[in-house]
Enzyme design. Structure first.
Site, PDB file in Angstrom:
ATOM      1  N   ALA A  92      46.897  15.927  63.307  1.00 24.22           N
ATOM      2  CA  ALA A  92      47.114  16.576  62.005  1.00 24.22           C
ATOM      3  C   ALA A  92      47.266  15.521  60.923  1.00 24.22           C
ATOM      4  O   ALA A  92      47.124  14.318  61.194  1.00 24.22           O
ATOM      5  CB  ALA A  92      48.349  17.458  62.074  1.00 24.22           C
ATOM      6  N   ASN A  93      47.516  15.928  59.705  1.00 28.17           N
ATOM      7  CA  ASN A  93      47.812  14.975  58.629  1.00 28.17           C
ATOM      8  C   ASN A  93      48.915  15.544  57.734  1.00 28.17           C
ATOM      9  O   ASN A  93      49.404  16.643  57.967  1.00 28.17           O
ATOM     10  CB  ASN A  93      46.544  14.645  57.838  1.00 28.17           C
ATOM     11  CG  ASN A  93      45.976  15.874  57.157  1.00 28.17           C
ATOM     12  OD1 ASN A  93      46.602  16.453  56.290  1.00 28.17           O
ATOM     13  ND2 ASN A  93      44.782  16.292  57.597  1.00 28.17           N
ATOM     14  N   ARG A  94      49.307  14.773  56.725  1.00 29.36           N
ATOM     15  CA  ARG A  94      50.516  15.119  55.961  1.00 29.36           C
ATOM     16  C   ARG A  94      50.275  16.068  54.790  1.00 29.36           C
ATOM     17  O   ARG A  94      51.162  16.286  53.972  1.00 29.36           O
ATOM     18  CB  ARG A  94      51.164  13.848  55.407  1.00 29.36           C
ATOM     19  CG  ARG A  94      51.684  12.938  56.466  1.00 29.36           C
ATOM     20  CD  ARG A  94      52.453  11.789  55.828  1.00 29.36           C
ATOM     21  NE  ARG A  94      52.706  10.749  56.802  1.00 29.36           N
ATOM     22  CZ  ARG A  94      53.663  10.829  57.725  1.00 29.36           C
ATOM     23  NH1 ARG A  94      54.438  11.886  57.779  1.00 29.36           N
ATOM     24  NH2 ARG A  94      53.823   9.839  58.587  1.00 29.36           N
TER      25      ARG A  94
END
Ligand code: C5P
Length: 401
Positions: A208-210
């Site tokens: 995932a990413n932020r």
């Protein structure tokens, strides 16, 4: 309807304040968000608790409250709305607004706002007809304020005359007349992507990413508020679904692309999602196990489809305007220009997401709009304000403003 419209309601200290509770309820029923400011005197007539219960927002009362200023500064409070309504507008607050006196939160916000102003005066009939009140009202109207009422009839103190606050349905009608128009993007379909994507490694783990999705969701809300039928294709976020927007929830880039394709045709596409560039080539169907001293698994990655480029180069349903984002940590403009060409979109909103800017997950954003004509730097703005500016720029580009 007032779907997606944001009203800042200033309730001043008069007996008619109880009618403002009804106004809040009706505004919410019509899809508006209502933030309220109560003057000190207003709190003698209605309580912050009753107002916040009805508005489902926190209520602001104090200019010098550190908590309030921390959560939303008074300048932002004054501008983060489509309309400021003062109901009841007492003689005292009308006078302060006309003279530019800023000695409490309500009067300071009235001085600091650059939004349209609607006043629903309420006062004794002699106070209303007093030369000073009439001069102050005329001053405010000459500066662009709109009046709802006051009406003639029996007044609270047993006298009869002009000074009764307009009824909630009349104030509502005035608000709808000011805001409820079809909006510049009426009749158009806007497609927005937002949030991160989750790319599974196995049934319980993912890459995932932020991305928080705040900017993309704000853009969907702003396009809907400007009248566009809006479809938001959202990766997993903590955000509530935006009212008045059709939200399609997806997890992976492949699902996001499929949802976008299914939503076409669209007149406008804004790709604000932080789509994972790679997915695990073959996600495990069972949870990967640690087995003794066996080496850690190596993940083989495969490239994800580029949704922005796919929409911008769509053979059958290329939207009239395709907008992408470029989140960069260096050489912002050069990278944005390269991305404009590579993806085939019309505009790139470039933002510097270097550590320390607080853009990821934060409420503010500083963007440069890069298009074929050049680079337009925007000042640091809230993500909501960036969204509104973008919606306005889109309306202008499509000849709708
Ligand atoms: O190539 P990069 O990820 O920097 O490009 C960012 C822009 O492209 C954003 O508008 C993002 O939403 C979009 N994008 C996309 N699909 C991808 C990768 C990026 O729509 N697979």
């Amino acid at each position: 309807m007032l779907q997606g419209r944001r009203i800042l309601l200033v309730i001043a200290g008069g007996i008619a304040a109880y009618k403002s509770l009804e106004l809040v309820r009706r505004l919410r029923e019509r899809g508006a968000t209502v933030r309220c400011i109560l003057t000190r005197a207003a709190q003698e007539f209605v309580t912050p608790l009753s107002v916040s219960t009805l508005s489902r927002e926190r209520v602001f009362t104090d200019l010098f409250s550190l908590t309030d200023e921390h959560e939303i500064g008074h300048i932002r409070l004054a501008r983060d709305c489509d309309l400021v309504v003062v109901a009841p507008a007492t003689a005292d607050l009308v006078t302060k607004a006309a003279l530019g006196i800023a000695d409490d939160l309500a009067s300071t916000v009235l001085l600091a706002t650059d939004r349209p102003l609607l006043l629903a005066p309420a006062m004794n009939h002699v106070m209303w007809s007093a030369a000073s009140t009439q001069t102050n009202i005329a001053t405010l109207v000459a500066r662009g304020a709109t009046l709802a009422g006051p009406n003639a009839g029996p007044l609270a103190e047993g006298e009869t005359g002009i000074g009764r606050m307009a009824e909630p349905h009349e104030i509502l009608a005035a608000i709808e007349a000011l805001l409820g128009g079809p909006g510049p993007l009426a009749g158009l379909h806007a497609l927005v992507t937002s949030g991160p994507t989750h790319e599974p490694i196995d049934p319980v783990r993912y890459i995932a990413n932020r991305s928080s999705g705040k900017q993309g969701h704000a853009i969907a809300a702003a396009l809907a508020a400007a009248g566009a039928r809006t479809t938001l294709v959202s990766g997993p976020t903590r955000l509530a679904d935006t009212q008045g927007v059709a939200v399609l929830h997806v997890e992976t880039a492949a699902q996001m692309l499929a949802a976008c394709e299914a939503a076409l045709p669209a007149d406008i596409a804004v790709c604000a999602a932080a789509v994972a560039d790679w997915r695990v080539a073959t996600a495990a169907t069972q949870k990967l196990k640690k087995t003794g001293d066996a080496p850690a698994p190596v993940l083989q990655l495969a490239p994800n489809p580029d949704i922005l480029a796919t929409l911008a180069r769509h053979a059958r349903h290329r939207p009239r305007l395709v907008v992408g984002f470029a989140a960069e940590t260096e050489d912002l403009i050069a990278h944005a220009r390269a991305k404009l060409a590579k993806k085939g979109c019309d505009w790139i909103l470039a933002n510097d997401v270097s550590p320390g800017t607080g853009i990821f997950g934060g409420d503010a954003n500083t963007v440069h709009v890069v298009d074929a004509a050049g680079v337009e730097p925007w000042p640091p703005l809230s993500k909501d304000e960036v969204a509104r500016r973008l919606a306005a720029r889109i309306a202008t580009a499509l000849g709708r403003s």
